[in-house]
Structures are given as structure tokens and as C-alpha cells.
Design a protein around this motif. Sequence first.
Motif, PDB file in Angstrom:
ATOM      1  N   TYR A  21       0.855  -1.189   0.000  1.00 14.83           N
ATOM      2  CA  TYR A  21       0.000   0.000   0.000  1.00 14.83           C
ATOM      3  C   TYR A  21       0.888   1.236   0.000  1.00 14.83           C
ATOM      4  O   TYR A  21       2.097   1.163   0.229  1.00 14.83           O
ATOM      5  N   ASP A  33       1.481   4.574   2.004  1.00 19.00           N
ATOM      6  CA  ASP A  33       1.174   5.105   3.330  1.00 19.00           C
ATOM      7  C   ASP A  33       0.426   6.433   3.214  1.00 19.00           C
ATOM      8  O   ASP A  33       0.893   7.373   2.562  1.00 19.00           O
ATOM      9  N   THR A  34      -0.726   6.491   3.852  1.00 22.26           N
ATOM     10  CA  THR A  34      -1.526   7.716   3.817  1.00 22.26           C
ATOM     11  C   THR A  34      -1.091   8.724   4.864  1.00 22.26           C
ATOM     12  O   THR A  34      -1.617   9.831   4.920  1.00 22.26           O
ATOM     13  N   ARG A  65       2.651   4.719   8.989  1.00 18.50           N
ATOM     14  CA  ARG A  65       1.495   4.034   9.562  1.00 18.50           C
ATOM     15  C   ARG A  65       1.380   2.621   8.981  1.00 18.50           C
ATOM     16  O   ARG A  65       1.525   2.423   7.780  1.00 18.50           O
ATOM     17  N   THR A 107      -0.935   0.664   7.814  1.00 21.76           N
ATOM     18  CA  THR A 107      -2.316   0.611   7.323  1.00 21.76           C
ATOM     19  C   THR A 107      -2.795  -0.836   7.247  1.00 21.76           C
ATOM     20  O   THR A 107      -3.925  -1.148   7.624  1.00 21.76           O
ATOM     21  N   HIS A 108      -1.946  -1.708   6.718  1.00 17.24           N
ATOM     22  CA  HIS A 108      -2.238  -3.137   6.701  1.00 17.24           C
ATOM     23  C   HIS A 108      -1.285  -3.848   7.652  1.00 17.24           C
ATOM     24  O   HIS A 108      -0.093  -3.544   7.679  1.00 17.24           O
TER      25      HIS A 108
END
Length: 424
Positions: A77, A79-80, A175, A177-178
Motif C-alpha cells: 500500500y 502510506d496515507t 502508519r 495501514t495493513h
Amino acid sequence: MTSKYENQSQQLYINSEGGFGSIGDQINKFKVDLNTSPFSNSDDTILRCSLTQFNMTKNFYDVNENNNAVRICWKGYTDTGNSGKVVSNVDTIIRIPPGDYPTHSALISAFADKVKEVLDAAVADLTFTITNSIPKTYRNFPFDSTNYIDQPDATSEFENLRFMMTFTCSDTAFRFTHKPHFQCLSVATANALELGVTNADRSATLEPSEFYSDSFALLGGVRVEEYKAFNATLQQSFSVQKANHILRVANWFPMNNETNTMPYIYLRSRNSRTQASSNLEEGNNPHNHHMINSSLFAKIPRKVKRDGSVYYELENSPYFTNITQRQLNTLEFELTDHKGRELPQSSVGNDYTGSLTSTEVEALPSGVSISKNGNLFCDMVLLVEKFQFNNPSALVGFGSSPPPVNTNQFSENPTMTINNRICG
């Protein structure tokens, strides 16, 4: 059984070192040739073969290719958070470096180092630091005359054999996230299994020692018996929690009390016909939940000498097998672990060099192994006895039923009562 044939009973002294390359090696499938003095049976005799003594030094590692594999999956992913880092797809097997770990702490430290390597490689330009809360067991220290040498003071501590590995990202804006997934695979199958988060990257085919492992027992994880391609609902073998840029991984069950998974080894013989619990034969009979046919001959315990050396020894064994074949020309044996696998040789799928690096040690020559050319072999004593039993050539019991009475025949005989009735 009676009339033991004392003059035809023999002790066989066997050492498997070398000379068995025709069918296997010194441990995995070796043969004793009796052609010069075979044993024979007649219709009323059987042979009984029993193991009276066995010894083998443990010249393989406690943590080995049969128990050191753990699957790690991490869906990629972007990272947001403020880091904006890209996490690559991960579906791989890590192996804890083979060796004899003196403490549970040392074992978990080695495990955490391998997990860190995966996390560091998945996120470019970032690294993760490890903080371990790990067991503090004080075992496997050598003796002097009466006491352990250099034993730490553990009088005020207790240990529940639980670990907590904490991985902290070098960028606090990162973060999770997953969450990564950790799986201790114990899948008994002959099917080819492939790694890969997406269909496009499914290419790595697993070795049997990677998907049929005892890592769950070694580390206190949940055993995963069904293999699934990566998805968001994969079963976890450990507790995995994320907190911003921190990941915590812990075991739900206590680690194995010993830092090994082989309290016994098993001697098998093609001449033996027994039954065994299915988990002793799971590799060849997956998901069979009954007692099944087996070639098990003896169960040999692990023992530790006072100086800390380890060996597998059996004295005055109660184990035997009856042999009814007409002629006994050969005895074939093999040694396995509790799941019917070959004993570990510390070379499958890895170039094991111990504490030395590959730049310091040349690779093992092709075709050379510890069980064929090295110091992994056994010695044992077999007792072969001949017994006689009652074996009548014909069944002995009640005679045949008498034929039915032929009344017509009787009526033609004037002397029979049936023709000279007395009426009154």
C-alpha cells in the motif's frame, strides 16, 4: 508359542557408518544384508526381531529445516500518513538460522532479526528497530562438578515462555495501514504450493519443509493446516497489533519448553507391520484420523549427559516385530522424526555456514551430506529369535452331521421295529 529355537537365535551388531549408499545413506534408508547367513521360517515357526540397544549422537541442530520456517504476508500500500512511503507486496518464508540455541531469549532474538529484514526490505528508505520482551530461561548451561557454570541469578524471576517483539519504524509518521500476517504452516499435502500476494507474482514454489513445519510448536504459535493464497482474512499464528508506526507481535501459547521439537526419533523397518496414530504418518497419509498401517519399529528417547552433550539412546528395549516371511535375507531401516520426515541435515534449501559467512567457508560440494559422508550415523543391536507354535495340518473339531434317516430303506427291512409294530 513353544519350543524356542535357541540355537537359531542371533544377536546382530549393526553400525550404519558408510557402506549403505546403494539404497540411501547412513540414516535415511540403510540395509543389512543377511545373504551369507539368512534366517528361514517353516509352516509352524515365526521370527521375532527385537531392538535391544540403540545409540546415536545428535549431530544435527535443534532448530533446523523441519521447524524453523514461518510465512510472512504483507499486502502492499501507499502510506496515507505524512511519510508517503510505498510498502511492497510481501509473501515469503523466513527461516530462523539453524543452530542449538541455549536459551529461549536467543531463539526469539534470531527470529526477530529475520522479521526485521523483511520489514526493512518492504519499505524503501526506512528501517525498523527491535525491542524484545522475551523469555529469560537459564538452561543448557554446562556443569562443572556440581553446579551450572555462569548461571545468572534467576531466583526472583519466573517465566511463562511468552515473547513480545516490538518493531518501531524510523519515521514516526509511518502508519501500518495493513498488518502483516504470520503463519506457522503445517500443511500435509503433495500438491505444489506457491507464494505471491497477487496472481501476477505467484512464482515461488514452496519446499515441503517450508509448508510442513513444526515452527508452531517451537514458538508457541497457532498451527495452520490449510494453505491459502494471500488475502485479508488469512489465519494468524501470532497476535499482531499495530499502533501508528509501531508493530507488536506476540505468541498466544507458551513456547516449547525445550528449544527443540524432537524428544524422540523413530526407527522404521519395511519388515515391521504395526499400527500408528495418524500424526506419526501424516506426511504420507494427510488428514487420516484413524490408526493406520505403519512400519514403526522403535521409539528412541533423547537424553542429555552431564556435560551437556545430547544423544538418542535406548537400552533394554521392549520393542519387537514378528516376521512371517519364508526367508529373511535383508533388513531395511530408516530413522525419521515424529511425522515420518527425514532427520534434519541442515542443508535443505539453505547454505548453512553456522557463525561463519560464505566468504569465509566454501560451499559444500554437490552431493555431499552429513548423513552420507559425515558424522550422522547410528549403532544398534538386534536380537532375531525363532519360535515354534502349534500348526495342525487339518482342523480338529466336531465331525460331519449324520445323513438324514431314509425311512423307505428301513421299511424294507423286516427286522426293523418300523415293520413290526405291536398294537394293543
